[in-house]
Motif scaffolding. Structure first.
Motif, PDB file in Angstrom:
ATOM      1  N   GLN A 149      -1.360   2.094  -0.871  1.00 43.12           N
ATOM      2  CA  GLN A 149      -1.024   0.822  -1.524  1.00 43.12           C
ATOM      3  C   GLN A 149      -1.634   0.765  -2.927  1.00 43.12           C
TER       4      GLN A 149
ATOM      5  N   GLU B 177      -3.501   3.675   4.480  1.00 44.47           N
ATOM      6  CA  GLU B 177      -2.459   2.788   3.975  1.00 44.47           C
ATOM      7  C   GLU B 177      -2.963   2.026   2.741  1.00 44.47           C
TER       8      GLU B 177
ATOM      9  N   GLU C  27       1.368   0.235  -5.359  1.00 40.58           N
ATOM     10  CA  GLU C  27       1.476  -1.151  -5.848  1.00 40.58           C
ATOM     11  C   GLU C  27       0.665  -1.413  -7.103  1.00 40.58           C
TER      12      GLU C  27
END
Ligand code: SF4
Length: 330
Positions: free
Chosen positions: A198, A194, A202
């Motif tokens: 990310q 994860e 992001e």
């Protein structure tokens, strides 16, 4: 579209001295990482497939035997001092075993303060602490539970996440993640994957995810390169490659996936396993000029004694197999 890093027709042979045995780790491999389109690309293969050699070439840790490694269209060896510094910031690595990266005599703070100082990311110690604490929080770590501790006082997952934070500090454009979840237990695997996702979504960082585990490759990647004995077997978008594999080697791997059908026998897992064959990788890779998969392939034919080119079977897909000789060579 700007290219950040490119491997152009690179090959790597080890043992090139007079008396040493030659091993071809990588043959005529090309790939490019675009700066404007951050993606997660999985390099999947068993031990000896060439994936770690690719990682070391991208990081500039080894030179290619033939071909070129380019950073912003310039060979790594020709970079100026300033360009090399920028390359070191733009291209980061997360290793398989973070424990080996730490100096056991220093607290983990040392591993974080070093890049901050070297890259001039803060003008005072307080500012450096602020930057580091902020980055630790971004990867899900509590600074109070992390800083001031020695590596052995952290769990494997915490150490791995500190390495992710360390890479993130330098605002890289590409992270090479070398088997980042192979040393952690299943409960932490999802968290680290994860984190990688990310970093991509992001922070706009491209990830080259090196693994022998098809499950996690399928889970987090958009693109996949399946490697076999130093050559690309198949390459493309991960969903079509995994759902409808074209190369006999990829088909073999996917055929090993446990099926949900209760009447279907469970076989081995998704891990890419070493070949069960009398011929070793080395005997075939050193001088053998034909298809590297020929000794295991159920479709092998006479023409397979010649190395197949990459055939373009779809707009984003290439397969190195003579079965697709009707298609145009890529
Ligand atoms: Fe099999 Fe020949 Fe294709 Fe190689 S080129 S995978 S041996 S059919």
């Amino acid at each position: 579209m700007a290219t950040l890093v490119e491997l152009r027709n690179t090959s790597k042979t080890f043992g090139t001295g007079w008396f040493s045995r030659k091993t071809v780790a990588l043959r005529d491999f090309s790939m490019a990482v675009d700066e404007d389109e951050p993606t997660i690309t999985a390099l999947v293969g068993e031990s000896g497939s060439g994936k770690t050699t690719i990682a070391r070439l991208i990081l500039g840790l080894i030179p290619p035997t033939t071909g070129e490694v380019l950073y912003r269209d310039k060979p790594l060896l020709e970079l100026s001092r300033t360009e090399r510094q920028q390359f070191r910031r733009d291209v980061q690595v997360i290793f398989q075993d973070p424990f080996e990266v730490y100096n056991p005599f220093y607290k983990v703070d040392h591993a974080l303060h070093l890049p901050v100082r070297k890259a001039g990311l803060a003008s005072s110690r307080d500012e450096a602490v602020e930057v580091i604490e902020g980055t630790l929080r971004q990867v899900g770590l509590n600074p109070r539970d992390t800083l001031g501790r020695y590596p052995h006082q952290l769990s494997g997952g915490q150490r791995q996440r500190v390495m992710v934070a360390r890479a993130l500090l330098l605002s890289p454009k590409l992270i090479v993640a070398d088997e980042p979840v192979s040393m952690v237990d299943a409960s932490l695997r999802a968290t680290i994957l994860e984190n990688l996702r990310q970093l991509n979504t992001e922070f706009g960082i491209s990830i080259i995810y090196i693994t022998h585990d098809l499950t996690t490759a399928y889970e987090i990647s958009e693109k996949i390169v399946v490697l076999y004995r130093g050559v690309i077997a198949e390459q493309g978008d991960v969903v079509p490659v995994v759902q409808e594999p074209e190369h006999p080697y990829t088909q073999l791997l996917i055929g090993s996936i446990p099926m949900p059908d209760p009447d279907q026998k469970w076989q081995q897992g998704l891990e890419v396993v070493a070949p069960s064959t009398d011929a070793t990788a080395e005997t075939m890779t050193a001088d053998y000029a034909g298809c590297q998969f020929a000794d295991r392939c159920p479709h092998a034919m006479e023409m397979c004694s010649e190395s197949p080119p990459l055939y373009q079977t779809a707009s984003n897909r290439v397969v190195s197999c003579h079965l697709y000789r009707e298609e145009a060579a890529a």
